[in-house]
Scaffold this active site. Structure first.
Site, short mmCIF file in Angstrom:
data_model
loop_
_atom_site.label_atom_id
_atom_site.label_comp_id
_atom_site.label_asym_id
_atom_site.label_seq_id
_atom_site.Cartn_x
_atom_site.Cartn_y
_atom_site.Cartn_z
N HIS A 168 0.82 -1.22 0.00
CA HIS A 168 0.00 0.00 0.00
C HIS A 168 0.85 1.26 0.00
CE1 HIS A 168 -4.06 -1.74 0.71
NE2 HIS A 168 -3.32 -2.78 1.05
N ASP A 374 3.62 9.42 -0.73
CA ASP A 374 2.43 8.67 -0.33
C ASP A 374 2.20 7.55 -1.33
OD1 ASP A 374 0.19 8.11 1.21
OD2 ASP A 374 -0.55 10.17 1.16
#
Ligand code: ADQ
Length: 730
Positions: A168, A374
């Site tokens: 992720h 991110d």
């Protein structure tokens, strides 16, 4: 009913949290993209979700056990990690080392003695919990950086299990990744999966680069082939469940909040929503906002930044420092620039309820997503989903994974305060038609690529990857059916064996001189030659001067050197294939190869009587490949008018006569031996000529998984030797 296999999802946290409430226990359900996307995958007996559950019990606790047993019946399996392991695993290696490094913060990275061992032990706990419950036909989907060793642990116990892994968070550049202790183990942990998924193509490329530089493993754009196994590498950008947000937004409570927010003071609302994490760029954004107010006093009193930040990982000291820093900055800005009528920054240091969150998203004129790095960033997508009727502007950090997909947002470099401030001004003044146009395009994508389509696509690809492994053993070539070969072999009166040497009979070595045959190999070749029905030839790119001392003493063995430029019948002297060929071209080519050697430390030139070879196995891999392509292109021009060609091999560029190839040698031997059955085994590009020279019914075998015209495949030189040994015994 569907005939889909059961899916076992494994993530650090379950979508349920166990809380100690007074003397008893309570379970709370989490919402959020992952829970929504994977809920249907595991619900109704279709699968299991394995993860940690929340508060641990001090001692055995029947009430807690009863609750967990009830969860398990619903498909949720709680893994208990003892506190002594949890600290080193989660706060230590996962969040103290992996999290900062994977987000490109090497200076925040720290490991303490024992952290790694705790990480291994925790992964082992998850592994045991999965293995205990696995049923035949199950597939396993492992999530995120906390569980990077789990695929290898599972693979060891269950070689045939379908295993997928999704990261992720970003995968870092290889220069940053290499800082990590135990980096090789982590890479091998992932490679054991059938499918490794990343948020973006860029992260996947970083992973490939790390494989190459740290393990020396070359990969194709979407797959790694190693020791006879394939791991697929792909990008699966995660989405949200937009209908969850629009549904909540439609509730009376959310609508009432939205009406209140809209009825404020006519000031423009800029919204920021984050976990309180140093990767999210919160202080950087606050400074950029202050700069805007200083440079553009006309915006004072007309714009307000609402920063919602939910504290997280408070046991890690960096996070406590960040919390202090953000509070101080907000205080400074409001103290220096605020007025009795206007607070520049409204800071909500807490998790806000879903109705409040969607109302804020819907009311905001600008959503400012500013992570310094991110994996994806779901806030950007949630904002777009909630701007159903609005025409808000998304200001998005180019360092978020979401930037790769959300091209119509206004992109900013979050480290550039002046640039960010200027882009915010642009966002605040963008004409309505342009805002609507950008938002419409973003909305289509957010509704099209959702959490559901993400999960379905990943599982579909996992199914395909595992089926490919099970059914075909590889993407291109079938594994060698040894019993069939052995019976054909026994039936044939005359048999021809054409064997490449390096990479086929012995593993490839960094230096060519290290690949001398061992006693077992000499014995194997001698046994094959001793059978009168066999003609056995080693067909190599090596020069006669190397093959002779290595294999010249094996009775009855044919040797073909320099890809067929010269050969030696058993007991006879070496003979050139085309007598009189003039190798004067070497005087022109040699200086060029020497120049390339100077550019690439570790590379070297091998001079043979009829050929030159530039070896680059020891150079930095990517650089070596790049130079090799350059060399091939250069030589193509230089050699165009000659009968000499440059040919790429396995980490080598060979320059030789165009007619000196293994196919020519194979045809000669086929004719001379009058063999009914020929078997050719080889591993690199030059062996393709060998395979091409065979007849349709002959047996061609490539070593490794690369695309080849060979009919069959064996994984390694060791497997080749085992197969030949079986033929000796047959
Ligand atoms: P996170 O780092 O947690 O996820 P993100 O994708 O932004 O980052 O998700 C945060 C979630 O928390 C959002 O759903 C948001 O609505 C919610 N949230 C944040 N602050 C909140 C607050 N104050 N109150 C209520 N809710 C709040 C990791 C990776 C990401 C990746 C996701 C999913 O770091 O890059 O996008 O996983 O793969």
């Amino acid at each position: 009913m569907s005939d889909e296999p059961r899916t076992v999802v494994v993530s650090y946290r379950l979508p349920l949290t166990l809380r100690r409430v007074g003397p008893g226990w309570r379970g709370e359900r989490s919402t959020g993209g992952l829970a929504t996307a994977l809920g249907p995958v595991v619900r109704g007996g279709r699968g299991l979700w394995v993860g940690a559950a929340g508060d641990a019990a001090a001692a055995t606790d029947p009430e807690r056990d009863a609750l967990l047993a009830q969860w398990e019946r619903q498909g949720f399996v709680a893994v208990d990690i003892p506190p002594a392991i949890h600290a080193g695993f989660y706060d230590g290696f996962a969040n103290g080392a992996l999290w900062p490094l994977f987000h490109h913060f090497p200076t925040r990275f720290q490991t303490r003695p024992g952290d790694w061992e705790a990480y291994v032990a925790a992964n082992r706990r998850f592994c045991d919990a999965v293995l205990e419950r696995l049923q035949p036909g199950d597939r396993v989907w492992v999530h995120d950086y906390q569980l990077m060793l789990l695929p290898a642990m599972l693979r060891e116990a269950r070689p045939d299990l379908a295993i997928g892994f999704f990261l992720h968070i970003p995968f870092p550049a290889s220069e940053v990744f290499r800082v990590l202790p135990h980096r090789e183990e982590l890479l091998r942990g992932l490679l054991a999966a059938d499918l490794v998924g990343f948020q973006t193509w860029g992260h996947a490329q970083h992973f490939r680069w790390a494989l190459l530089r740290l393990l020396g493993i070359d990969s194709g754009l979407d797959r790694v082939e190693r020791e006879g196994r394939v791991t697929r590498i792909e990008a699966f950008p995660i989405g949200i469940a937009p209908e969850e947000f629009t549904r909540t937004l439609a509730t009376p409570r959310a609508q009432a909040r939205l009406a209140e927010l809209r009825a404020r003071d006519g000031r423009r609302l800029v919204l920021a929503v984050d976990r309180l994490d140093y990767t999210k760029g919160i202080p950087e954004r606050l400074r950029a906002f202050r700069l805007l107010l200083e440079r553009h006093p006309e915006w004072r009193g007309r714009v307000c930044l609402v920063q919602v930040a939910v504290p997280s990982r408070e046991r890690v000291s960096r996070y406590r420092e960040l919390r202090r820093e953000v509070s101080e900055l907000v205080g400074e800005i409001n103290g220096e620039l605020g007025t009795p009528e206007w607070t520049p920054v409204v800071y909500l240091k807490r998790a806000v309820a879903r109705e409040e969150l969607v109302a804020l998203y819907a009311a905001a004129d600008v959503c400012w997503v500013a992570p310094l790095r991110d994996g994806m960033n779901l806030v950007a997508k949630e904002y777009v989903a909630c701007q159903e009727a609005g025409a808000g502007v998304l200001l998005l950090s180019e360092l978020a994974g979401a930037a790769a997909e959300m091209g119509e947002a206004l992109h900013v470099n979050p480290y550039d305060a002046e640039g960010s401030a200027a882009t915010l001004v642009r966002a605040l003044t963008l004409p309505a038609p342009e805002r609507q146009e950008r938002l419409a395009a973003l909305r289509v994508r957010v509704h099209h690529s959702t959490a559901h389509t993400w999960a379905a696509r990943f599982l579909g690809r996992l199914g395909a990857a595992a089926a490919e492994r099970v059914l075909h053993g590889g993407p291109t070539v079938r594994p060698l059916p040894l019993p069939d070969l052995a019976s054909a072999w026994n039936r044939a009166e005359r048999r021809l064996l054409l064997l490449d040497y390096d990479g086929t009979l012995t593993p490839l070595r960094p230096r060519p001189s290290e690949a001398a045959p061992d006693a077992d190999l000499v014995a194997l070749l001698s046994a094959l030659c001793a059978e009168p029905r066999n003609t056995v030839a080693v067909v190599s790119g090596r020069p006669a001067a190397v093959l002779d001392p290595w294999l010249g003493a094996v009775p009855g063995l044919h040797l073909v050197a320099e890809h067929g430029a010269t050969r030696r019948l058993p007991g006879a002297p070496w003979q050139p294939l085309r007598p009189g060929a003039n190798p004067e071209w070497k005087a022109h080519v040699r200086p060029l190869l020497d120049a390339f050697t100077l550019r690439a430390p570790g590379s070297f030139v091998e001079e043979k009587p009829h050929a030159l070879a530039w070896h680059y196995r020891l150079t930095e891999p990517q650089f070596g490949e790049w130079l090799a392509r350059d060399l091939l292109a250069t030589l193509e021009g230089v050699l165009a008018a000659t009968e000499v060609r440059a040919v790429p091999g396995n980490k080598v560029v060979e320059v030789r006569f165009a007619w000196a190839h293994k196919g020519e040698a194979a045809r000669t031997l086929l004719a001379e031996s009058a063999a009914e059955l020929a078997l050719a085994v080889g591993d690199d590009q030059t062996d393709e000529d060998l395979f091409a020279a065979l007849r349709a019914e002959d047996w061609s075998v490539v070593v490794g998984r690369q695309a080849s015209r060979a009919r069959f495949q064996l994984p390694t030189p060791a497997a080749v030797r085992a197969a030949l040994q079986a033929l000796v015994s047959a």
